[in-house]
Design a protein around this motif. Structure first.
Motif: not given
Length: 380
Positions: A202-208
């Motif tokens: 979720i954090m990686l998707l949020y960063a992208c």
């Protein structure tokens, strides 16, 4: 990249050793492939250990609660507190075994969504390197939000060990030991590690989603492809992460009810109750912040302007229609559609249930023993 890479390598090792990861990453090809040996081993563990454990636990509690309910209906003793005790014991049992939902999800996804998990992992790799190619830098992970989710997952996973006593079958001490060991693995360790993986995703998707580059002809086409892949990844990832997000919300719900009784009524401390309430709902608020940010960014995708002229108007309309179709989701359980209404509804239900159980306590003869135990004097 070094911090993210180290965390991913650690999680890959731990999830593989705990038997909830069947994939290995091929560095040169930048893809995930199924490890046949680990896949066979994990499949055997799920078939001959996890599923019998889940079935045994379900039948054990079903028989126990049916017997308790029958005793409550036939108990005509004046001033009997059996119904009150039953209410509290049901709440404790549900709170204790909330991670069983994740374990059930593990078995279900392993059986029915192996291809989806592999596709999501490979799409994360493509999105990560697409972001790096377009922006010239890697996505910046918000480690503070990840730490909040990790802390909640750790507390929720360790609660079955530290908190309540386990309910034994009474058949054999060896069977009870096996059930206790199974609970440690399938209710504590595996849900904890998989929760960390899900929250990091979720954090990686949020960063992208946080991508801003100057528009030019080449970048415009790359951004269009990137937006399309990102939205598709979010839709596919929702199916896998849904159980983890809603288990976190359920955990906050039960913690709120427990704090209402133990702190506000027993300790009579509004300050401590406010602090515990803040700690209980910091995880849902963090998820709400992520979802609101993602939704607001997706709305701006439709305003994307192409820089190459004769098809500028056509491509803009095409992109707008594509984004609108891709972001429409009517499911009320979508992990990325969490809004303020869900949190307010949790507060309302938690408050109502806490007031209901508290009224049962105050109107029963058990309140004398309970208040004596907690040294409560004001209501006597």
């Amino acid at each position: 990249m070094s911090c993210l890479k180290s965390v991913l390598q650690l999680l890959q090792v731990l999830t593989t050793l705990s038997g909830c990861n069947i994939y290995k990453y091929i560095e040169g090809r930048r893809v995930f492939k199924v490890n046949p040996k680990i896949n066979l081993l994990v499949g055997a563990v799920h078939r001959f250990w996890l599923r019998p454990y889940l079935l045994t636990t379900f039948l054990m509690h079903l028989i126990f609660w049916l017997a308790e309910f029958r005793k409550g209906l036939t108990d005509l003793t004046p001033g009997s507190e059996r119904s009150l005790q039953l209410t509290y014991e049901i709440g404790l049992t549900v709170a204790k075994y909330r991670n069983v939902f994740i374990s059930t999800g593990i078995a279900y996804h392993y059986r029915h969504h192996q291809k989806l998990m592999r596709r999501v992992l490979n799409e994360f790799i493509r999105i990560y390197y697409s972001y790096e190619r377009i922006c010239g830098k890697v996505p910046k992970i918000n480690w503070l939000l990840f730490g909040i989710q990790a802390y909640r997952a750790f507390v929720a996973s360790m609660a079955p060990i530290v908190g309540n006593q386990k309910m034994g079958l009474g058949i054999s001490p060896n069977v009870d030991i096996l059930l206790g060991l199974s609970a440690v693995i399938f209710v504590c360790i595996q849900p904890l590690l998989l929760s960390l993986v899900a929250y990091l995703g979720i954090m990686l998707l949020y960063a992208c989603y946080d991508i801003q580059v100057p528009h030019n002809r080449r970048k415009s086409f790359q951004l269009f492809v990137f937006y399309r892949q990102l939205i598709r990844l979010r839709h596919a990832f929702d199916c896998l992460v849904r159980s983890f997000v809603w288990t976190a919300l359920a955990h906050s719900f039960f913690i709120f009810i427990a704090n209402f009784h133990l702190i506000l009524y027993d300790q009579q401390s509004a300050i401590d109750f406010g602090e515990s309430l803040l700690s209980s709902f910091i995880c849902p608020v963090a998820l709400l912040h992520i979802n609101v940010t993602i939704s607001s960014i997706e709305k701006t995708f439709g305003q994307f302007r192409a820089s190459f002229k004769p098809q500028r108007q056509t491509q803009m309309m095409w992109l707008y229609m594509h984004v609108m179709r891709a972001t429409v989701d009517k499911s009320g359980f979508n992990a990325f559609r969490l809004d303020r209404g869900h949190i307010l509804e949790m507060l309302r239900l938690g408050w109502s249930f806490a007031m209901f159980t508290n009224a049962m306590l105050l109107n029963s003869t058990a309140r004398l023993k309970h208040f004596k135990t907690v040294n409560y004097k004001k209501l006597l």
